[in-house]
Enzyme design. Structure first.
Site, PDB file in Angstrom:
ATOM      1  CG  ASP A  75      -0.190  -0.059   2.530  1.00  0.00           C
ATOM      2  OD1 ASP A  75       0.798  -0.803   2.618  1.00  0.00           O
ATOM      3  OD2 ASP A  75      -0.598   0.639   3.482  1.00  0.00           O
ATOM      4  CD  GLU A 142       4.338   0.339   6.759  1.00  0.00           C
ATOM      5  OE1 GLU A 142       5.190   0.642   7.609  1.00  0.00           O
ATOM      6  OE2 GLU A 142       3.827   1.175   5.980  1.00  0.00           O
TER       7      GLU A 142
END
Length: 482
Positions: A75, A142
């Protein structure tokens, strides 16, 4: 124009930036990585959490080396300048070269951690690189919760060594990181009709530098939320000011760059308030003369809202927010110039009949992390808020016997004829969670130079990508035998 080398890595990065990958909405990048591994004919696994693992066998002569896990996260932080039209769920990141830097047009670049993904992809598809057995791991979410790492089962990865490619300073090898928690406060609002003879003013503070709430917390940058609260509290001392709305800050792990509020002063105080903001802006620019050259202070009349907080609650909440700790709380007693404990006042937003505030606390000392959260909660609770601190994530302790750190340092000295910096980082890394689930895993973290991460100013120093790539390939050639 600076050449984008290594070409294979930048070609992969260009592919990645065509794929939307907001935190918690990584389905497209997960599918992309699955197909990438399968198309190469490599064993590819996607676990229940959305983490992707692609295994590549050793090249001839390296079969007996320890298995190395290369790890990045899927991400990216999705931030844009207010005037930029961009849909992070569908649009491709638009990049351009500015001198030695790669940047994006008005949005985050996604090099955090897209450049790590790109290096793993380039390695997976290469046919001319020597290495032992490799597991390339791409974790989910994350940035907003470490969800992929939290939910990963302890048998998902099977390597002996992990190289995290999520650091942001070439020449620095990271061997430890801070743990963190998030504290949320909710103020139930006491609302009333706006008295006659009052006008609405929108106050905006923008143009601050912002940055990463861990790695940049020691850089003396302004926090737009704290600055806005400071101004409004000063106005409360001068007049009968009521707060109607506040929309300040953004992501929990970003230092706020913009803050907006709508307030209602008596009509005769509007001109004075706007003048006071100008004078206040001059003071703030002097206080942050080195770090915030572009900060702007704007005020204008706007439509009268339907309600406001009471005068008493306006002042009580502003006082509470003004004493919520922001910035460095303690420096490390063991490592020079390392922030040990900090807190970031990330966002303040009215939602219906509540004002909701999010903060993040970080520390490399578990007891001080707990204390920092308690200090923040105390400030909120004294203002009447209800607070929750989440379970957070653990730090990563230094391993003085680490083989991979020794290999990485020796490799760097051999390649570049200089000593790397072996450091701890105040930001959180997924290594902390891996150290709990895989206690025997030998870990290190490094990456190319990034600046302005978690903001539209994010930029990647192009020459450092080649340096990190060369360093990574040399490490893989020198991994010890199993």
């Amino acid at each position: 124009m600076v050449e984008l080398t290594p070409k294979s890595v930048f070609d992969c990065f260009a592919q990645i930036n065509q794929v939307p990958r907001p935190s918690k909405r990584e389905e497209k990048i997960t599918a992309f990585l699955r197909k990438f591994g399968e198309d190469l004919g490599l064993e590819t696994i996607v676990d229940h959490a959305g983490n992707v693992l692609i295994k590549k066998p050793a090249t001839p002569g390296y079969e007996n080396r320890k298995t190395v896990i290369l790890q990045s996260h899927q991400d990216m932080v999705c931030e844009k300048n207010k005037e930029v039209e961009f849909d992070f769920d569908n649009d491709a990141i638009q990049t351009y070269v500015d001198g030695e830097w790669l940047k994006a047009k008005g949005t985050t670049l996604g090099a955090d951690d897209g450049i790590g993904i790109a290096m793993e992809m380039a390695l997976l598809q290469a046919t001319d690189i020597e290495h032992g057995p490799i597991e390339c791991v791409f974790t989910r979410d994350e940035e907003t919760g470490l969800t992929g790492s939290f939910e990963m089962k302890s048998d998902f990865m099977s390597g002996d060594i992990l190289i995290n490619l999520d650091s942001e300073d070439e020449g620095e090898i990271f061997v430890s990181c801070a743990g963190g928690v998030r504290t949320e406060a909710k103020y139930d609002l006491e609302l009333e009709a706006i008295p006659a003879g009052y006008k609405a003013v929108e106050v905006t503070i923008k143009g601050l530098t912002g940055g990463h709430s861990g790695d940049d917390i020691n850089k003396k940058r302004g926090n737009a939320n704290k600055i806005l609260v400071r101004f409004l509290l000063e106005q409360c001392a001068k007049t009968d000011l009521r707060l109607c709305d506040i929309q300040a800050g953004g992501l929990h792990n970003a230092i706020p760059r913009e803050a907006h509020a709508i307030v209602v002063p008596p009509s005769e105080r509007v001109t004075a308030l706007i003048g006071d903001l100008c004078e206040f802006g001059t003071r703030i620019k002097e206080e942050f003369s080195s770090t915030e050259p572009d900060v702007m202070f704007l005020a204008s009349e706007t439509n009268l809202p339907s309600d406001s907080l009471t005068r008493t609650q306006t002042e009580r909440i502003l006082k509470s927010l003004s004493v919520v700790h922001n910035g460095i709380f303690a420096m490390s007693q063991d490592i020079d110039d390392l922030v040990e404990t900090s807190s970031n006042l990330a966002n303040i937003k009215r939602e219906g009949n509540q004002i909701i505030v999010n903060t993040s606390q970080r520390s490399s000392v578990a007891s001080n992390l707990t204390y920092m959260a308690e200090v923040v909660r105390a400030a909120f609770e004294l203002g009447g808020a209800k607070c929750v601190t989440n379970e957070g994530y653990p730090g990563w302790k230094v391993n003085p016997k680490s083989e991979i750190v020794k290999v990485a340092v020796a490799s760097y000295k051999r390649l570049f004829k200089k000593e790397p910096k072996v450091r701890a980082i105040h930001a959180g890394l997924e290594c902390g969670l891996f150290s709990e689930k895989y206690p025997n895993l030998d870990m290190v973290s490094f990456g190319p130079t990034l600046r302005g991460v978690h903001s539209p100013d994010e930029r990647l120093l192009i020459p450092t990508v080649q340096m990190v790539w060369d360093h990574l390939l040399d490490i893989l050639k020198n991994v010890p035998n199993a």
